[in-house]
Design a protein around this motif. Structure first.
Motif, PDB file in Angstrom:
ATOM      1  N   THR A  37     -10.722  -8.198   8.588  1.00  0.00           N
ATOM      2  CA  THR A  37     -11.384  -6.894   8.428  1.00  0.00           C
ATOM      3  C   THR A  37     -10.339  -5.848   8.052  1.00  0.00           C
ATOM      4  OG1 THR A  37     -11.219  -6.666  10.811  1.00  0.00           O
ATOM      5  CG2 THR A  37     -13.360  -7.292   9.934  1.00  0.00           C
ATOM      6  N   ALA A  38     -10.774  -4.860   7.290  1.00  0.00           N
ATOM      7  CA  ALA A  38      -9.851  -3.830   6.825  1.00  0.00           C
ATOM      8  C   ALA A  38      -9.243  -3.120   8.029  1.00  0.00           C
ATOM      9  CB  ALA A  38     -10.579  -2.837   5.940  1.00  0.00           C
ATOM     10  N   ASP A  53      -2.940   0.674   8.051  1.00  0.00           N
ATOM     11  CA  ASP A  53      -2.434  -0.231   7.030  1.00  0.00           C
ATOM     12  C   ASP A  53      -0.910  -0.149   6.972  1.00  0.00           C
ATOM     13  OD1 ASP A  53      -1.633  -1.553   4.727  1.00  0.00           O
ATOM     14  OD2 ASP A  53      -3.470  -1.052   3.668  1.00  0.00           O
ATOM     15  N   THR A  70      -6.757 -15.058   6.388  1.00  0.00           N
ATOM     16  CA  THR A  70      -7.767 -14.033   6.099  1.00  0.00           C
ATOM     17  C   THR A  70      -9.143 -14.638   5.848  1.00  0.00           C
ATOM     18  OG1 THR A  70      -7.259 -14.133   3.734  1.00  0.00           O
ATOM     19  CG2 THR A  70      -6.060 -12.481   5.039  1.00  0.00           C
ATOM     20  N   ARG A  85      -2.475  -7.574   4.905  1.00  0.00           N
ATOM     21  CA  ARG A  85      -3.465  -6.503   4.977  1.00  0.00           C
ATOM     22  C   ARG A  85      -4.132  -6.271   3.633  1.00  0.00           C
ATOM     23  NH1 ARG A  85      -5.499  -6.427   9.734  1.00  0.00           N
ATOM     24  NH2 ARG A  85      -4.213  -5.542  11.383  1.00  0.00           N
ATOM     25  N   SER A  89       0.868  -1.185   0.000  1.00  0.00           N
ATOM     26  CA  SER A  89       0.000   0.000   0.000  1.00  0.00           C
ATOM     27  C   SER A  89       0.899   1.226   0.000  1.00  0.00           C
ATOM     28  CB  SER A  89      -0.931   0.030   1.226  1.00  0.00           C
ATOM     29  OG  SER A  89      -0.207   0.407   2.383  1.00  0.00           O
ATOM     30  N   ARG A 122      -8.141  -6.794   2.797  1.00  0.00           N
ATOM     31  CA  ARG A 122      -8.903  -5.714   2.178  1.00  0.00           C
ATOM     32  C   ARG A 122      -9.598  -6.177   0.901  1.00  0.00           C
ATOM     33  NH1 ARG A 122      -4.711  -2.169   2.400  1.00  0.00           N
ATOM     34  NH2 ARG A 122      -4.219  -2.393   0.202  1.00  0.00           N
ATOM     35  N   ARG A 123      -8.937  -7.049   0.136  1.00  0.00           N
ATOM     36  CA  ARG A 123      -9.490  -7.457  -1.161  1.00  0.00           C
ATOM     37  C   ARG A 123     -10.234  -8.784  -1.113  1.00  0.00           C
ATOM     38  NH1 ARG A 123      -5.436  -5.700  -6.002  1.00  0.00           N
ATOM     39  NH2 ARG A 123      -4.937  -3.644  -5.195  1.00  0.00           N
TER      40      ARG A 123
END
Ligand SMILES: [Zn+2]
Length: 242
Positions: free
Chosen positions: A197-198, A202, A177, A208, A94, A212-213
């Motif tokens: 969970t998001a 981050d 995840t 992570r 990210s 998220r995806r």
């Protein structure tokens, strides 16, 4: 340009085209990963930290019998060179996480140097992810080792669910995840945490991004040098249903 006859085409060694166009390595902003393919499978493997040699040995040994595609860092160190500085490759997933890591590792950098590096990562990241992320229903397994005191205890406060079946070995654990994977692994004799969970903060790690995806991701973390435990966990994980 001359058209090749079929015979010439085969004689030129191009008849094996399903193989020759398959790349043997993949890069993100100059950081190179070797690709090892074993048969057809929706399993993907990643070894991203070059100083975590136990994980590499266990993964390469695993691929002698298991199917899947593995991506292995070509760095011999934990970090990669990037535009005259360095980055932890597991912080590049990210922009915010990469910025934090680049600032910490390259304190001498100007704002313009930092921006240039972040833009370069942004430009290459999606192409890299298209290669390493598994197809729908597939599973991405990352292998890591720790040697500096990092353990499951660091993940417990930021996890959605936790199962500590092996509290005497906190350095050996899985981070997943997928809630269904957590359910299955929580019944094993291994430590496992769920992070689906998001995150608010981050850190730029692949786990992570996967959360998220909605990517089915599993990280096997064991103490550096403890090949036996990592092998055992990887074998167990391989038997998870598809
Ligand atoms: Zn690592």
């Amino acid at each position: 340009m001359t058209l090749l006859t079929r015979r010439e085409f085969l004689a030129a060694g191009l008849g094996g085209f399903p193989f020759f166009w398959r790349k043997r390595s993949l890069a993100l902003a100059g950081m190179r990963f070797r690709i090892v393919r074993r048969g057809r499978s929706d399993r993907r493997y990643l070894w991203i930290h070059g100083d975590e040699r136990t994980a590499r040995d266990v993964l390469l040994e695993h691929l002698k019998t298991a199917r899947g595609t593995a991506y292995l860092t070509t760095s011999l160190e934990r970090t990669f060179p990037l535009l005259g500085g360095r980055i932890d490759p597991n912080r590049m997933f990210s922009r915010a996480g990469a910025a934090k890591n680049l600032r910490a590792l390259n304190p001498q950098w100007t704002a313009a140097q930092l921006d240039a590096a972040l833009n370069r990562l942004d430009r290459d990241r999606e192409r890299f992810l298209r290669a390493i992320l598994p197809p729908p229903g597939g599973l991405l397994i990352a292998l890591h080792n720790n040697a500096r005191g990092y353990s499951v205890r660091d993940e417990v406060p930021i996890s959605d669910r936790v199962s500590l079946a092996d509290p005497d070995h906190p350095n050996n654990f899985m981070l997943v995840t997928d809630p269904a994977d957590f359910e299955r692994l929580a019944r094993s004799s291994f430590n496992v945490v769920l992070q689906n969970t998001a995150p608010i903060d981050d850190d730029g790690s692949l786990s992570r991004l996967a959360a998220r995806r909605g990517v089915r991701y599993l990280n096997i973390e064991t103490r550096l040098g403890d090949a036996k435990s990592q092998r055992e966990i990887l074998k167990f994980v391989t038997e998870l249903p598809r």
